[in-house]
Design a protein around this motif. Structure first.
Motif, short mmCIF file in Angstrom:
data_model
loop_
_atom_site.label_atom_id
_atom_site.label_comp_id
_atom_site.label_asym_id
_atom_site.label_seq_id
_atom_site.Cartn_x
_atom_site.Cartn_y
_atom_site.Cartn_z
N ARG A 1 -10.77 0.15 9.68
CA ARG A 1 -10.11 -0.70 8.69
C ARG A 1 -10.66 -0.46 7.29
O ARG A 1 -9.94 -0.62 6.29
CB ARG A 1 -10.27 -2.16 9.09
N VAL B 1 0.66 -4.22 11.09
CA VAL B 1 -0.25 -4.82 10.10
C VAL B 1 0.32 -6.12 9.55
O VAL B 1 -0.41 -7.09 9.33
CB VAL B 1 -0.53 -3.81 8.97
N HIS C 1 -4.60 -7.65 1.88
CA HIS C 1 -4.46 -7.63 3.34
C HIS C 1 -4.23 -6.19 3.75
O HIS C 1 -3.29 -5.54 3.28
CB HIS C 1 -3.27 -8.48 3.79
N ARG C 2 -5.07 -5.67 4.63
CA ARG C 2 -4.95 -4.28 5.07
C ARG C 2 -5.55 -4.16 6.47
O ARG C 2 -6.43 -4.92 6.85
CB ARG C 2 -5.68 -3.33 4.11
N ASP C 3 -5.03 -3.19 7.22
CA ASP C 3 -5.54 -3.00 8.57
C ASP C 3 -5.04 -1.68 9.12
O ASP C 3 -4.14 -1.05 8.56
CB ASP C 3 -5.10 -4.15 9.48
N ALA D 1 -2.52 3.38 8.89
CA ALA D 1 -2.94 2.09 8.33
C ALA D 1 -1.96 1.68 7.24
O ALA D 1 -1.20 2.50 6.73
CB ALA D 1 -4.36 2.18 7.77
#
Length: 525
Positions: free
Chosen positions: A112, A77, A68-70, A51
């Motif tokens: 996530r 990402v 913003h993160r994924d 991630a």
């Protein structure tokens, strides 16, 4: 080495008021500085591919800080393979300050909610912050139990990052007036045991970047022309354009604090001793990095020279050295040069197998998919195969078999640029429990003899096996053994809770492995 993983890397960047003339900042616009975060994260992608994420600060916006993160690689990402989408994303997350993170986790949930940075929203700007964390808390189990014993608190995830989120929130809530980040770090350090490098950003645009008092995990920073940046490894800063002279390792127990646009480096906790993780030099770090004033490449080159110095197998015209790609290459090259024989690429790594495709529980299948032996190089040869380390041995068994059967090697001699791994890590490396490690099944404590190595080699299917000695590590890294954490090779843990967890792991019976895993390896940062 396909059996061992780091757990994460962190980065930060800040456009200071005096940075208008910086040649590094794009388009000379302070609001564009956060656009550099994906570049920083790409250069520390080796530290985590599960991630990625970033948080930016921008004054005047409704969302003063936005995250913003994924799940996915940095390219996935931040949609770097789709320029229009990437540009739109960077427009949304542009600002003069940013922190970022790449993650790998031992339990590896593709969830996530475990991606970092972790943001805590609040109406009061002092209490609205985001942070990211590199390391592992050895007293995670104790802290978790303490929090859950209070009926008003709840933990939604099994991760020490959430423990830190709670502790930081608690300390900030306990302060009156302006946030005192130095005091915050002092109070945090009194409660934490283990490795904990932190990057922090709040809704005032205040930032700190801190390294734990033992300096277990590396952390580098640079200030040039008014632009500040930090990252887990120096290569990220060098590739951004900072000069070699400006890039420094943050000292253990120190923090870079930026408040009201002013930068200072302050000691928040004493550092009575250092315990730099030796694995950073021999495996984890990018070979282009310099950590705590020691080049990763030169350390690996020295390890190869150590291997050559102890070689006892006769060298003939068929002898070659091959590395297990990629991080063993520097050691293999140096070993071959010292012995006066060729270093060739007899194993090719398939670089186009996706992360999901190779996500299998069968390590032998992974090794067969990731590495292809070259019969044209190997056939009829006496092959010295150099590996960084052997953890569980599954990958090495498969590689030896492939070199002999598919590659047609006449002999395979395994050379390991590391001593035997005989104990787990509780400070941020995905290391097995004692019961799963390869070497302890053969060794009586710390004792390693030629007879034991011969038995190991036989079980691997190799003609011979040689490890490096524990003493060779400090020589190669050029840092005294007393300033290194070598717990996984000498069982000397640098913190109290690390020692307790090791004793617990030794006391577990065959059904007790999960005790250690639950306390130290549940989806850590």
């Amino acid at each position: 080495m396909a059996e061992l993983y780091h757990e994460c890397g962190i980065a930060a960047i800040y456009h200071l008021p005096s940075a208008e003339a910086s040649p590094i900042a794009p388009r000379q616009n302070p609001e564009d500085v956060s656009r550099l975060m994906p570049r920083l994260l790409l250069d520390i992608q080796n530290r985590g591919q599960l991630a990625a994420g970033m948080t930016r600060f921008r004054e005047g916006e409704k969302k003063l800080i936005a995250t913003h993160r994924d799940v996915g690689t940095v390219s996935e990402v931040f949609q770097l393979n789709h320029p229009a989408d990437a540009e739109a994303l960077m427009d949304e997350y542009s600002g003069p300050a940013s922190i970022g993170h790449v993650r790998y986790a031992t339990c590896g949930r593709d969830d996530r909610s475990y991606a970092q940075p972790f943001e805590r929203s609040h109406l009061e700007k002092k209490k609205w912050f985001s942070f990211a964390f590199n390391g592992q808390l050895a007293n995670y189990g104790e802290l978790r139990a303490e929090i859950l014993s209070q009926r008003d608190f709840h933990l939604a995830r099994e991760t020490d990052t959430e423990i830190l989120l709670h502790l930081i929130s608690q300390e900030i809530s306990g302060q009156t007036g302006k946030l005192d980040m130095l005091e915050l770090l002092k109070r945090l350090s009194s409660r934490l045991d283990g490795a904990y490098n932190i990057v922090f950003l709040n809704a005032f645009g205040d930032m700190f970047v801190s390294r734990d008092p033992l300096g277990i995990r590396p952390l580098c920073y640079a200030v040039e022309n008014g632009l500040f940046a930090a990252a887990s490894e120096s290569v990220a800063l060098a590739n951004l354009g900072f000069s070699e002279e400006s890039i420094k390792s943050l000292a253990p127990g120190q923090a870079v604090i930026i408040q009201d646009g002013e930068l200072s480096v302050q000691q928040y906790a004493p550092s009575p001793r250092r315990a730099h993780c030796f694995f950073e030099w021999i495996y984890f770090a990018n070979v282009c990095s310099t950590l705590d004033d020691r080049s990763v490449y030169l350390a690996r080159k020295a390890l190869g020279e150590e291997l050559a110095a102890q070689e006892h197998i006769p060298i003939d015209e068929t002898s070659i050295v091959i590395p297990v790609p990629d991080t063993a290459k520097a050691a293999a090259d140096a070993m071959a040069y010292s012995l006066g024989i060729p270093c060739l690429e007899g194993l090719m790594r398939n670089r186009y197998i996706g992360r999901t495709f190779i996500e299998s529980t069968n390590r032998a299948d992974k090794a067969r998919m990731k590495y292809t032996p070259l019969p044209e190089v190997l056939r009829g040869r006496r092959v010295f195969v150099v590996e960084d380390t052997i953890v569980r041995s599954t990958t090495m068994k498969t590689l030896v078999s492939q070199l002999l059967e598919r590659g047609g090697a006449r002999e395979v001699h395994v050379r390991v640029a590391c001593p035997p791994i005989i104990a787990p890590c509780f400070y941020g490396i995905d290391m097995s429990t004692v019961q799963e490690l390869f070497a302890p099944k053969y060794m009586d404590g710390l004792t390693l003899t030629p007879e034991i190595e011969a038995q190991m080699a036989s079980d691997l299917g190799a003609d011979s096996l040689r490890y490096l000695s524990v003493e060779s590590i400090a020589r190669a890294i050029e840092i005294s053994s007393g300033a290194l954490c070598q717990a996984c090779i000498n069982r000397e843990y640098p913190t109290e809770h690390g020692r307790q967890l090791f004793q617990l792991s030794l006391n577990n019976d065959g059904n007790g492995n999960r005790v250690v895993e639950q306390e130290t390896s549940l989806a850590h940062a």
